[in-house]
Design an enzyme around this catalytic site. Structure first.
Site, short mmCIF file in Angstrom:
data_model
loop_
_atom_site.label_atom_id
_atom_site.label_comp_id
_atom_site.label_asym_id
_atom_site.label_seq_id
_atom_site.Cartn_x
_atom_site.Cartn_y
_atom_site.Cartn_z
CE1 TYR A 118 -9.39 -3.08 0.64
CE2 TYR A 118 -8.44 -1.23 -0.53
CZ TYR A 118 -8.30 -2.35 0.27
OH TYR A 118 -7.04 -2.72 0.70
CE LYS B 144 -3.99 -2.12 2.36
NZ LYS B 144 -4.92 -1.96 3.52
CG HIS C 115 -5.41 -6.41 -0.26
ND1 HIS C 115 -6.64 -6.46 0.37
CD2 HIS C 115 -5.45 -7.36 -1.24
CE1 HIS C 115 -7.39 -7.38 -0.23
NE2 HIS C 115 -6.69 -7.93 -1.21
CG ASN D 246 -3.64 -2.23 7.03
OD1 ASN D 246 -3.55 -1.88 5.85
ND2 ASN D 246 -4.66 -2.92 7.49
CD GLU E 261 -8.85 -9.41 -3.57
OE1 GLU E 261 -9.72 -9.16 -2.72
OE2 GLU E 261 -7.68 -9.75 -3.26
P1 ADP Z 1 -7.84 -6.76 5.85
O1 ADP Z 1 -7.04 -5.81 4.97
O2 ADP Z 1 -7.04 -7.25 7.01
O3 ADP Z 1 -8.49 -7.86 5.06
P2 ADP Z 1 -10.49 -5.53 6.00
O4 ADP Z 1 -10.82 -6.27 4.75
O5 ADP Z 1 -11.43 -5.65 7.14
O6 ADP Z 1 -9.01 -5.89 6.52
O7 ADP Z 1 -10.38 -3.97 5.68
C1 ADP Z 1 -9.80 -3.54 4.46
C2 ADP Z 1 -8.89 -2.36 4.77
O8 ADP Z 1 -9.68 -1.26 5.24
C3 ADP Z 1 -7.86 -2.59 5.88
O9 ADP Z 1 -6.71 -3.26 5.45
C4 ADP Z 1 -7.56 -1.17 6.29
O10 ADP Z 1 -6.67 -0.51 5.38
C5 ADP Z 1 -8.94 -0.52 6.19
N1 ADP Z 1 -9.63 -0.57 7.50
C6 ADP Z 1 -10.19 -1.66 8.08
N2 ADP Z 1 -10.73 -1.36 9.28
C7 ADP Z 1 -10.50 -0.04 9.47
C8 ADP Z 1 -10.80 0.90 10.52
N3 ADP Z 1 -11.45 0.51 11.62
N4 ADP Z 1 -10.41 2.18 10.36
C9 ADP Z 1 -9.75 2.59 9.26
N5 ADP Z 1 -9.43 1.76 8.22
C10 ADP Z 1 -9.79 0.48 8.32
MG MG Z 2 -9.96 -7.79 3.58
#
Ligand code: ADP
Ligand code: MG
Length: 139
Positions: free
Chosen positions: A50, A10, A116, A113, A127
């Site tokens: 997303y 990212k 992905h 974070n 994807e």
């Molecule tokens: P992952 O990437 O671990 O699969 P999710 O699919 O739940 O997590 O969420 C997609 C992305 O959305 C996350 O990687 C993160 O960048 C963002 N995200 C998820 N939860 C939050 C939150 N509570 N606040 C801000 N951004 C979030």
């Molecule tokens: Mg996810």
């Protein structure tokens, strides 16, 4: 079983020059980077990618973040690649991520974070197809 998963390094990671360090964690875990391209994600691409999160409060912030700087899109291949990559990525929130995981090592916060990874084989296929044609994947 050998399978493929889709990965994104990212903007928070590319901005801090972490592509090589994250790729080292991926390769050390036995996953093979069989396709990789650095792109600037468009707003349309980020919104589609997303879409499952479009009702969530962080959706706008997430789309904004994914389009804020270049990303590296990748296809990873290996034994149980989907689950393996989720394991080495660590929990979505780096505060909850296990020691040694990519997010524990590098993530800034729950939104920024660093990586992905697909959450299922079906989603991995969808994807991967959003960003790569089959001839661009060299296993
Ligand atoms: P992952 O990437 O671990 O699969 P999710 O699919 O739940 O997590 O969420 C997609 C992305 O959305 C996350 O990687 C993160 O960048 C963002 N995200 C998820 N939860 C939050 C939150 N509570 N606040 C801000 N951004 C979030
Ligand atoms: Mg996810």
């Amino acid at each position: 079983m050998t399978e493929r998963t889709f990965s994104i390094l990212k903007p928070d990671a590319t901005e801090r020059n972490l592509t090589g360090k994250i790729n080292a964690v991926i390769e050390d875990a036995g996953l093979r980077i069989v396709a990789q391209r650095r792109i600037r994600m468009t707003e349309a691409q980020a919104k589609t990618f997303y879409e499952v999160h479009k009702e969530r409060p962080f959706y706008g912030e997430l789309v904004g973040q994914m389009t804020s700087a270049p990303v590296v899109v990748q296809v990873l291949e290996g034994e149980n690649a989907v689950a393996k990559y989720r394991e080495i990525m660590g929990a979505t929130n780096p505060e909850q991520a296990a020691e040694g995981t990519i997010r524990k090592l590098f993530a800034k916060n729950v939104g920024e974070n660093s990586v992905h990874g697909s959450d299922s084989q079906d989603n991995a296929k969808l994807e991967i197809a959003q960003f790569f044609t089959e001839d661009q994947i060299v296993g």
